[in-house]
Enzyme design. Structure first.
Site, PDB file in Angstrom:
ATOM      1  N   SER A 118       0.851  -1.193   0.000  1.00 15.02           N
ATOM      2  CA  SER A 118       0.000   0.000   0.000  1.00 15.02           C
ATOM      3  C   SER A 118       0.881   1.236   0.000  1.00 15.02           C
ATOM      4  O   SER A 118       2.021   1.197   0.488  1.00 15.02           O
ATOM      5  CB  SER A 118      -0.890   0.006   1.252  1.00 15.02           C
ATOM      6  OG  SER A 118      -1.518   1.262   1.430  1.00 15.02           O
ATOM      7  N   TYR A 131       0.238   0.009  10.617  1.00 15.94           N
ATOM      8  CA  TYR A 131      -0.166  -0.461   9.288  1.00 15.94           C
ATOM      9  C   TYR A 131       0.928  -0.158   8.267  1.00 15.94           C
ATOM     10  O   TYR A 131       1.314  -1.032   7.470  1.00 15.94           O
ATOM     11  CB  TYR A 131      -1.478   0.210   8.870  1.00 15.94           C
ATOM     12  CG  TYR A 131      -1.989  -0.241   7.527  1.00 15.94           C
ATOM     13  CD1 TYR A 131      -2.379  -1.564   7.317  1.00 15.94           C
ATOM     14  CD2 TYR A 131      -2.086   0.648   6.459  1.00 15.94           C
ATOM     15  CE1 TYR A 131      -2.848  -1.982   6.073  1.00 15.94           C
ATOM     16  CE2 TYR A 131      -2.566   0.240   5.219  1.00 15.94           C
ATOM     17  CZ  TYR A 131      -2.934  -1.076   5.030  1.00 15.94           C
ATOM     18  OH  TYR A 131      -3.400  -1.488   3.796  1.00 15.94           O
TER      19      TYR A 131
END
Length: 316
Positions: A160, A186
């Site tokens: 990501s 994350y």
């Protein structure tokens, strides 16, 4: 200035179906983690449409079974399998790899958890790192012999642009000393996904295995279940700097995964990070574009591989 090395004629609006058009995967076997939700479904559907045998590695077998039926109905491919896999549970990962028999040609490490509250596995590992990286690391290394069996296998790591938020903080990966922050956790796990591909590309080249990472784009899926609409809107506005960031459909979001997993254009390409079906520019970071230098750092990649084995108590 960075440089873009590998380009295709596909782009941000290309769909998985467009990327897979004309590709024949008959006789090839694929595993897609998280294959029953979000872009995992469309990744699996595209591979199935090209004739691959596809195994959906999922936590919820009932949802997996419904997804398999849907994929068969839309592609005509009945060779769709469902197998339990909980990436946060090392016993579950070990059971999956032990049960696998024969060669594996495509492994799409797609499943993940995003911006969760502070949660830990029974081992005390931070959940996002444990799920997004350690689970996939154990799965991939556990399936290495199967990937090496026929030669030409591909491993795809779904990362990501959130990797921009944090390198892997080796001094305190599991937030035992520093305050827990969901997006840093994350981001760190997504950086780890890229570093995994960099190191796997090097270590497994002699087996004919390629490994690449990617940013699928912004897609509304169950991945954002821990993020409120208000928080999402705030983050999007902040990232965009006043411009409107466009959402992708799940079919568009799966396109880059499918490109890396199956397109003949990617033959022999390994250890790279892609976005919008093209290699990302290194070191030039936009709201959702570019790859951080630290995510491609070969020393960090080698260190992460060793730390991962040490954490899991495994070895090559």
């Amino acid at each position: 200035m960075g440089s873009r090395n590998f380009t295709t004629l596909f782009g941000a609006e290309s769909t998985a179906a467009e990327v897979i058009a004309g590709v024949d995967l008959t006789g090839r076997r694929a595993v897609v983690t998280g294959g029953a939700s979000g872009i995992g479904v469309e990744t699996a559907r595209a591979l199935a449409s090209a004739g691959a045998q596809v195994t959906l590695a999922v936590r919820d077998l009932a949802v997996g079974a419904r997804t398999a039926e849907d994929i068969t109905a839309t592609t005509g491919n009945k060779d769709i399998h469902v197998h339990p896999l909980d990436l946060a549970d090392q016993a579950s990962v070990a059971a999956f790899t032990a049960a696998w028999d024969g060669p594996l040609h495509i492994l799409v490490n797609n499943a993940g958890v995003m911006a969760s509250p502070e949660l830990r596995t029974p081992e005390g590992w931070e959940l996002q790192f444990a799920t997004n990286h350690l689970g996939h690391f154990a799965l991939s290394t556990g399936l290495h012999a199967a990937l090496a069996q026929d030669g030409g296998a591909r491993v795809v790591a779904v990362s990501s642009s959130a990797h921009h938020r944090s390198p892997v903080v080796f001094d305190d990966i599991h937030f035992r000393e520093r305050p827990y922050e969901p997006w840093s956790a994350y981001g760190q796990s997504k950086t780890a996904n890229v570093l995994f591909a960099v190191e796997a590309a090097k270590r497994w080249a002699a087996d004919g295995i390629t490994a690449n990472a990617l940013m699928p784009g912004g897609i509304r899926t169950n991945l954002q279940r821990h993020v409120s609409d208000e928080e999402l809107a705030r983050l999007r506005a902040q990232a965009a700097g006043g411009t409107e960031l466009k959402w992708k459909t799940t079919e568009q979001g799966a396109a880059t995964s499918v490109l890396l997993a199956a397109s003949p254009l990617l033959e022999g390409v390994s250890g790279r990070y892609f976005e919008d079906c093209n290699e990302a520019v290194r070191g030039e970071l936009g709201a959702r574009t570019g790859v951080a230098e630290y995510a491609l750092d070969t020393e960090a990649a080698t260190l992460l591989w060793q730390v991962s084995h040490d954490t899991l108590g495994t070895r090559d």
